[in-house]
Each structure stands twice: as C-alpha cells, then as structure tokens.
Write a protein that holds these residues in place. Structure first.
Motif, PDB file in Angstrom:
ATOM      1  N   ASP A 267       0.878  -1.288  -0.021  1.00 51.59           N
ATOM      2  CA  ASP A 267       0.049   0.030   0.011  1.00 51.59           C
ATOM      3  C   ASP A 267       0.898   1.389  -0.206  1.00 51.59           C
ATOM      4  O   ASP A 267       1.790   1.275   0.595  1.00 51.59           O
ATOM      5  N   LEU A 268       0.251   2.207  -0.787  1.00 52.12           N
ATOM      6  CA  LEU A 268       1.236   3.463  -0.732  1.00 52.12           C
ATOM      7  C   LEU A 268       0.377   4.772  -0.104  1.00 52.12           C
ATOM      8  O   LEU A 268      -0.659   4.472   0.399  1.00 52.12           O
ATOM      9  N   ALA A 269       1.371   5.548   0.089  1.00 51.08           N
ATOM     10  CA  ALA A 269       0.946   6.930   0.826  1.00 51.08           C
ATOM     11  C   ALA A 269       1.206   8.023  -0.026  1.00 51.08           C
ATOM     12  O   ALA A 269       2.415   8.054  -0.511  1.00 51.08           O
ATOM     13  N   THR A 270       0.748   9.266   0.124  1.00 47.35           N
ATOM     14  CA  THR A 270       1.121  10.387  -0.892  1.00 47.35           C
ATOM     15  C   THR A 270       1.336  11.467   0.375  1.00 47.35           C
ATOM     16  O   THR A 270       0.641  11.715   1.134  1.00 47.35           O
ATOM     17  N   TYR A 271       2.822  12.202   0.283  1.00 50.59           N
ATOM     18  CA  TYR A 271       3.103  13.195   1.070  1.00 50.59           C
ATOM     19  C   TYR A 271       3.463  14.246   0.382  1.00 50.59           C
ATOM     20  O   TYR A 271       4.073  14.213  -0.881  1.00 50.59           O
ATOM     21  N   GLU A 272       3.299  15.485   0.559  1.00 44.87           N
ATOM     22  CA  GLU A 272       3.878  16.785  -0.045  1.00 44.87           C
ATOM     23  C   GLU A 272       5.327  16.726   0.508  1.00 44.87           C
ATOM     24  O   GLU A 272       5.549  17.098   1.827  1.00 44.87           O
ATOM     25  N   GLU A 273       6.126  16.531  -0.359  1.00 49.51           N
ATOM     26  CA  GLU A 273       7.647  16.529   0.172  1.00 49.51           C
ATOM     27  C   GLU A 273       8.435  17.736  -0.338  1.00 49.51           C
ATOM     28  O   GLU A 273       8.169  18.414  -1.128  1.00 49.51           O
ATOM     29  N   GLY A 274       9.319  18.099   0.567  1.00 48.16           N
ATOM     30  CA  GLY A 274      10.021  19.139   0.259  1.00 48.16           C
ATOM     31  C   GLY A 274      11.543  18.577   0.506  1.00 48.16           C
ATOM     32  O   GLY A 274      11.780  17.509   0.914  1.00 48.16           O
ATOM     33  N   CYS A 275      12.435  19.566   0.268  1.00 51.05           N
ATOM     34  CA  CYS A 275      13.955  19.102   0.664  1.00 51.05           C
ATOM     35  C   CYS A 275      14.710  20.286   0.653  1.00 51.05           C
ATOM     36  O   CYS A 275      14.911  21.422   0.102  1.00 51.05           O
ATOM     37  N   LEU A 276      15.766  20.185   1.648  1.00 53.46           N
ATOM     38  CA  LEU A 276      16.659  21.369   1.877  1.00 53.46           C
ATOM     39  C   LEU A 276      17.521  21.696   0.806  1.00 53.46           C
ATOM     40  O   LEU A 276      18.001  22.692   0.695  1.00 53.46           O
ATOM     41  N   SER A 277      17.609  20.721   0.006  1.00 53.35           N
ATOM     42  CA  SER A 277      18.428  20.912  -1.145  1.00 53.35           C
ATOM     43  C   SER A 277      17.768  21.298  -2.413  1.00 53.35           C
ATOM     44  O   SER A 277      18.302  21.518  -3.631  1.00 53.35           O
ATOM     45  N   VAL A 278      16.158  21.174  -2.403  1.00 47.37           N
ATOM     46  CA  VAL A 278      15.523  21.737  -3.443  1.00 47.37           C
ATOM     47  C   VAL A 278      14.614  22.924  -2.712  1.00 47.37           C
ATOM     48  O   VAL A 278      13.498  22.696  -2.562  1.00 47.37           O
ATOM     49  N   PRO A 279      15.198  24.021  -2.150  1.00 48.31           N
ATOM     50  CA  PRO A 279      14.385  24.888  -1.498  1.00 48.31           C
ATOM     51  C   PRO A 279      13.207  25.398  -2.037  1.00 48.31           C
ATOM     52  O   PRO A 279      13.347  25.860  -3.226  1.00 48.31           O
ATOM     53  N   GLU A 280      12.302  25.778  -1.230  1.00 56.42           N
ATOM     54  CA  GLU A 280      10.923  26.427  -1.844  1.00 56.42           C
ATOM     55  C   GLU A 280       9.982  25.668  -2.759  1.00 56.42           C
ATOM     56  O   GLU A 280       9.335  26.185  -3.326  1.00 56.42           O
ATOM     57  N   PHE A 281      10.400  24.333  -2.696  1.00 54.54           N
ATOM     58  CA  PHE A 281       9.416  23.553  -3.954  1.00 54.54           C
ATOM     59  C   PHE A 281       9.047  22.466  -3.085  1.00 54.54           C
ATOM     60  O   PHE A 281       9.680  21.843  -2.236  1.00 54.54           O
ATOM     61  N   TYR A 282       7.509  22.116  -3.167  1.00 52.51           N
ATOM     62  CA  TYR A 282       6.715  21.106  -2.429  1.00 52.51           C
ATOM     63  C   TYR A 282       6.008  20.528  -3.383  1.00 52.51           C
ATOM     64  O   TYR A 282       5.281  21.153  -4.204  1.00 52.51           O
ATOM     65  N   GLU A 283       6.077  19.398  -3.601  1.00 47.22           N
ATOM     66  CA  GLU A 283       5.093  18.376  -4.400  1.00 47.22           C
ATOM     67  C   GLU A 283       4.976  16.985  -3.827  1.00 47.22           C
ATOM     68  O   GLU A 283       5.483  16.562  -3.079  1.00 47.22           O
ATOM     69  N   ASP A 284       3.582  16.559  -4.235  1.00 46.46           N
ATOM     70  CA  ASP A 284       3.316  15.149  -3.759  1.00 46.46           C
ATOM     71  C   ASP A 284       4.085  14.082  -4.206  1.00 46.46           C
ATOM     72  O   ASP A 284       4.444  14.003  -5.433  1.00 46.46           O
TER      73      ASP A 284
ATOM     74  N   SER B  15      12.281  19.528 -14.837  1.00 49.13           N
ATOM     75  CA  SER B  15      12.896  20.409 -15.683  1.00 49.13           C
ATOM     76  C   SER B  15      12.563  21.767 -15.449  1.00 49.13           C
ATOM     77  O   SER B  15      13.340  22.630 -15.243  1.00 49.13           O
ATOM     78  N   MET B  16      11.313  22.009 -15.154  1.00 56.37           N
ATOM     79  CA  MET B  16      10.754  23.412 -14.676  1.00 56.37           C
ATOM     80  C   MET B  16      11.498  23.838 -13.557  1.00 56.37           C
ATOM     81  O   MET B  16      11.896  24.890 -13.451  1.00 56.37           O
ATOM     82  N   MET B  17      11.422  22.914 -12.267  1.00 56.21           N
ATOM     83  CA  MET B  17      11.820  23.039 -10.984  1.00 56.21           C
ATOM     84  C   MET B  17      13.496  23.371 -11.227  1.00 56.21           C
ATOM     85  O   MET B  17      14.095  24.213 -10.602  1.00 56.21           O
ATOM     86  N   LEU B  18      14.144  22.441 -12.161  1.00 60.76           N
ATOM     87  CA  LEU B  18      15.528  22.626 -12.139  1.00 60.76           C
ATOM     88  C   LEU B  18      15.990  24.078 -12.655  1.00 60.76           C
ATOM     89  O   LEU B  18      16.998  24.701 -12.233  1.00 60.76           O
ATOM     90  N   LYS B  19      15.215  24.416 -13.827  1.00 58.04           N
ATOM     91  CA  LYS B  19      15.449  25.634 -14.457  1.00 58.04           C
ATOM     92  C   LYS B  19      15.455  27.043 -13.418  1.00 58.04           C
ATOM     93  O   LYS B  19      16.232  27.746 -13.331  1.00 58.04           O
ATOM     94  N   LYS B  20      14.209  26.815 -12.417  1.00 54.04           N
ATOM     95  CA  LYS B  20      14.226  27.767 -11.500  1.00 54.04           C
ATOM     96  C   LYS B  20      15.167  27.944 -10.644  1.00 54.04           C
ATOM     97  O   LYS B  20      15.490  28.904 -10.081  1.00 54.04           O
ATOM     98  N   LEU B  21      15.519  26.513 -10.234  1.00 49.32           N
ATOM     99  CA  LEU B  21      16.658  26.267  -9.213  1.00 49.32           C
ATOM    100  C   LEU B  21      18.005  26.975  -9.889  1.00 49.32           C
ATOM    101  O   LEU B  21      18.691  27.931  -8.990  1.00 49.32           O
ATOM    102  N   ILE B  22      18.186  26.541 -10.846  1.00 53.96           N
ATOM    103  CA  ILE B  22      19.418  27.251 -11.485  1.00 53.96           C
ATOM    104  C   ILE B  22      19.354  28.822 -11.545  1.00 53.96           C
ATOM    105  O   ILE B  22      20.432  29.567 -11.317  1.00 53.96           O
ATOM    106  N   LYS B  23      18.484  29.356 -12.060  1.00 56.10           N
ATOM    107  CA  LYS B  23      18.108  30.913 -11.917  1.00 56.10           C
ATOM    108  C   LYS B  23      18.211  31.403 -10.617  1.00 56.10           C
ATOM    109  O   LYS B  23      19.001  32.385 -10.253  1.00 56.10           O
ATOM    110  N   ALA B  24      17.723  30.680  -9.511  1.00 54.65           N
ATOM    111  CA  ALA B  24      17.887  31.267  -8.006  1.00 54.65           C
ATOM    112  C   ALA B  24      19.444  31.366  -7.665  1.00 54.65           C
ATOM    113  O   ALA B  24      19.843  32.195  -7.114  1.00 54.65           O
ATOM    114  N   LYS B  25      19.954  30.186  -8.160  1.00 55.49           N
ATOM    115  CA  LYS B  25      21.600  30.033  -7.782  1.00 55.49           C
ATOM    116  C   LYS B  25      22.239  31.173  -8.258  1.00 55.49           C
ATOM    117  O   LYS B  25      23.310  31.706  -7.796  1.00 55.49           O
ATOM    118  N   LYS B  26      21.882  31.480  -9.731  1.00 54.75           N
ATOM    119  CA  LYS B  26      22.775  32.447 -10.369  1.00 54.75           C
ATOM    120  C   LYS B  26      22.477  33.903  -9.610  1.00 54.75           C
ATOM    121  O   LYS B  26      23.489  34.679  -9.506  1.00 54.75           O
TER     122      LYS B  26
END
Ligand code: ZN
Length: 174
Positions: free
Chosen positions: A86-103, A156-167
């Motif tokens: 059986d599976l469970a869904t949680y909205e996850e975030g990650c300190l290495s992926v700041p400000e993004f949260y997804e199920d 890929s959308m998230m990665l683009k935003k992350l690269i932009k934020a890093k710059k």
C-alpha cells in the motif's frame, strides 16, 4: 557543533552514491551532530550526509512537532528491509531543493535496519511521515532527489528555476 553548508540542486555531488560507514566513532558523531544542527537551523526534518558534501551513508531526522520536545534520530548504514504494497502520498520538500513542494507517492510502511548513534544495530517498522521521510533520505544515499519521482516536465521546470535562483545568489555581494 557547527552548521555546515547545504548543497543546493542541481549539483553533481547530490548524484553521488554514498558509501557505507566502517565504524561509528567520535569523528562520525561530530558529523552527525553537525548535520543535526544544520538541519535544525535550516529548518528541516531530515538530512542526509551527502547534502553537506559527505558521501557517507548517514541520515539524521527529527519528526517532533514544533511544540514538542526535540526527538533527534540518527541512522548509520540504513537499509530498507521490506516495503508495504500500500502506498501513501505526502507533499515532500527538501533542503537541497528549497521552496519547492510536491506530492510524492511511496510505500506507506517499511521495515528498516540501521546502526544508531552508539553504533548499535536496530530494526524497526515505520509508517506515516517517518516512512516517507526515511525513504526520501534513503534516496539521497543513492543520488536520487524527490524531484526525480516527478514527471520530466515538472522536474525540468523546477531545475530551471533552481539554476536561476542560484545565479541570482552568486551575483549578490557577500
Ligand atoms: Zn531531501
């Protein structure tokens, strides 16, 4: 204890496969203490050693609510012995992926084995947030991020935003 820098995605270091720890000694406990302080400072509920640049199979976690007493947990050479169907869904975030949260959908229960802060082998069952968080952190040890569980387009959308934020961060004067 010291607060260490958290590596932000995309970064090749986060793709590394972490190596097993030979011995739970004082040097490793210094790393675990630093990881805990770094996680509390961020703040977050889980952190893998690779997120502070150490490719070791070490995870720290604290799932206590803000109004509860802190309950730090340490997992060395952690393994997932079995997972539920059986599976469970949680909205996850990650300190290495700041400000993004997804199920993210993962097995709802798992049985785990690890060495604790004192190097003693432990086995236990986890469920709910504990199961999700543990699997999320285990992924880090294999070089996998929670965004790797999402669709290619979303990732890929998230990665683009992350690269932009890093710059932007790099441009800011120190
Ligand atoms: Zn993470």
């Amino acid at each position: 204890m010291a607060i260490r820098d958290i590596i932000i995605a995309p970064d090749p270091r986060l793709k590394q496969i972490s190596l097993p720890v030979n011995e739970v000694d004082d040097a490793l406990r210094v790393l675990m203490d630093d990881m805990l302080e770094t996680m509390y400072d961020a703040p977050g509920i889980g952190l893998a050693a690779i997120q502070v640049g150490e490719p070791k199979r070490v995870i720290v976690m604290d799932l206590a609510n803000e109004d509860e007493t802190p309950a730090p947990r340490f997992f060395v050479n952690p393994e997932i012995l079995s997972v539920s169907e059986d599976l469970a869904t949680y909205e996850e975030g990650c300190l290495s992926v700041p400000e993004f949260y997804e199920d993210v959908e993962r097995p709802a229960h798992c049985r785990i084995r690890y060495l604790d802060y004192n190097g003693v082998e432990q086995e236990e069952d986890c469920d709910e947030l504990f199961a999700t968080c543990f699997q999320h952190e285990m992924d880090h040890l294999e070089g996998v991020l929670f965004i790797d569980h999402l669709s290619k387009l979303k990732r890929s959308m998230m990665l683009k935003k992350l690269i932009k934020a890093k710059k932007l961060m790099e441009k800011e004067p120190a």
